[in-house]
Design a protein around this motif. Structure first.
Motif, PDB file in Angstrom:
ATOM      1  N   ILE A   3      34.350  46.797  38.126  1.00 55.97           N
ATOM      2  CA  ILE A   3      34.825  45.459  38.434  1.00 55.97           C
ATOM      3  C   ILE A   3      34.124  45.446  39.826  1.00 55.97           C
ATOM      4  N   THR A   4      33.235  44.360  39.774  1.00 55.72           N
ATOM      5  CA  THR A   4      32.465  44.330  41.201  1.00 55.72           C
ATOM      6  C   THR A   4      32.399  43.000  41.783  1.00 55.72           C
ATOM      7  N   LEU A  41      41.857  39.477  49.897  1.00 57.98           N
ATOM      8  CA  LEU A  41      40.646  40.193  49.133  1.00 57.98           C
ATOM      9  C   LEU A  41      39.609  40.336  50.262  1.00 57.98           C
ATOM     10  N   GLU A 100      39.237  49.807  41.523  1.00 58.94           N
ATOM     11  CA  GLU A 100      38.843  48.662  40.445  1.00 58.94           C
ATOM     12  C   GLU A 100      37.060  48.568  40.662  1.00 58.94           C
ATOM     13  N   ILE A 101      36.713  48.892  41.825  1.00 61.09           N
ATOM     14  CA  ILE A 101      35.158  48.846  41.884  1.00 61.09           C
ATOM     15  C   ILE A 101      34.790  50.209  41.277  1.00 61.09           C
ATOM     16  N   LEU A 148      37.869  40.765  40.957  1.00 60.58           N
ATOM     17  CA  LEU A 148      38.982  41.779  41.454  1.00 60.58           C
ATOM     18  C   LEU A 148      40.243  40.992  41.878  1.00 60.58           C
ATOM     19  N   SER A 157      42.130  41.040  38.656  1.00 64.92           N
ATOM     20  CA  SER A 157      42.635  42.551  38.075  1.00 64.92           C
ATOM     21  C   SER A 157      43.516  43.134  38.932  1.00 64.92           C
ATOM     22  N   LEU A 178      41.384  48.457  45.521  1.00 66.39           N
ATOM     23  CA  LEU A 178      39.697  47.839  45.486  1.00 66.39           C
ATOM     24  C   LEU A 178      38.849  48.781  45.448  1.00 66.39           C
TER      25      LEU A 178
END
Length: 117
Positions: free
Chosen positions: A37-38, A55, A32-33, A43, A46, A29
């Motif tokens: 990707i927010t 999540l 990805e952030i 998320l 992805s 996480l």
């Protein structure tokens, strides 16, 4: 409310780190952030295998520990975006190092698991 049976050993950095980021998905996480990707929906798409329920729980824990911040936009429907805090950004070199180690170890792990079958 949950009562911890074994107290956190604040004198051991590994115990503290595992309390904050010790889960299957938190490093993914944060990574990805950091890549931009927010939004929760993005998320989920992805990260292969994570459920919406897990999540939300992991994002809440990361926000509670101060690694993520959340912006809620007053729109219909409501839009939520997450961002890394300074503490979250400080983990990025560690996440990168773990990723590189994992990629290097992957062939060995694959061989080990294939022997098992």
């Amino acid at each position: 409310m949950y009562q911890r049976k074994i107290p956190i050993d604040y004198g051991c950095g590994l115990h503290v780190a595992m309390e904050v980021v010790g889960s299957k998905w938190k490093f993914c996480l944060l990574d990805e952030i950091s890549k931009g990707i927010t939004r929760p929906r993005d998320l989920v798409n992805s990260i292969n295998g994570i459920t919406k329920r897990v999540l939300q729980k992991q994002l809440s824990e990361l926000e509670f520990h101060g690694l993520l911040g959340k912006t809620i936009f007053a729109e219909v429907p409501i839009r939520v975006e997450y961002y890394l805090t300074e503490s979250g950004e400080s983990l990025l070199p560690l996440i990168s190092a773990v990723d590189q180690w994992g990629l290097g170890f992957a062939p060995q792990l694959k061989a080990i698991l294939e022997k098992e079958d």
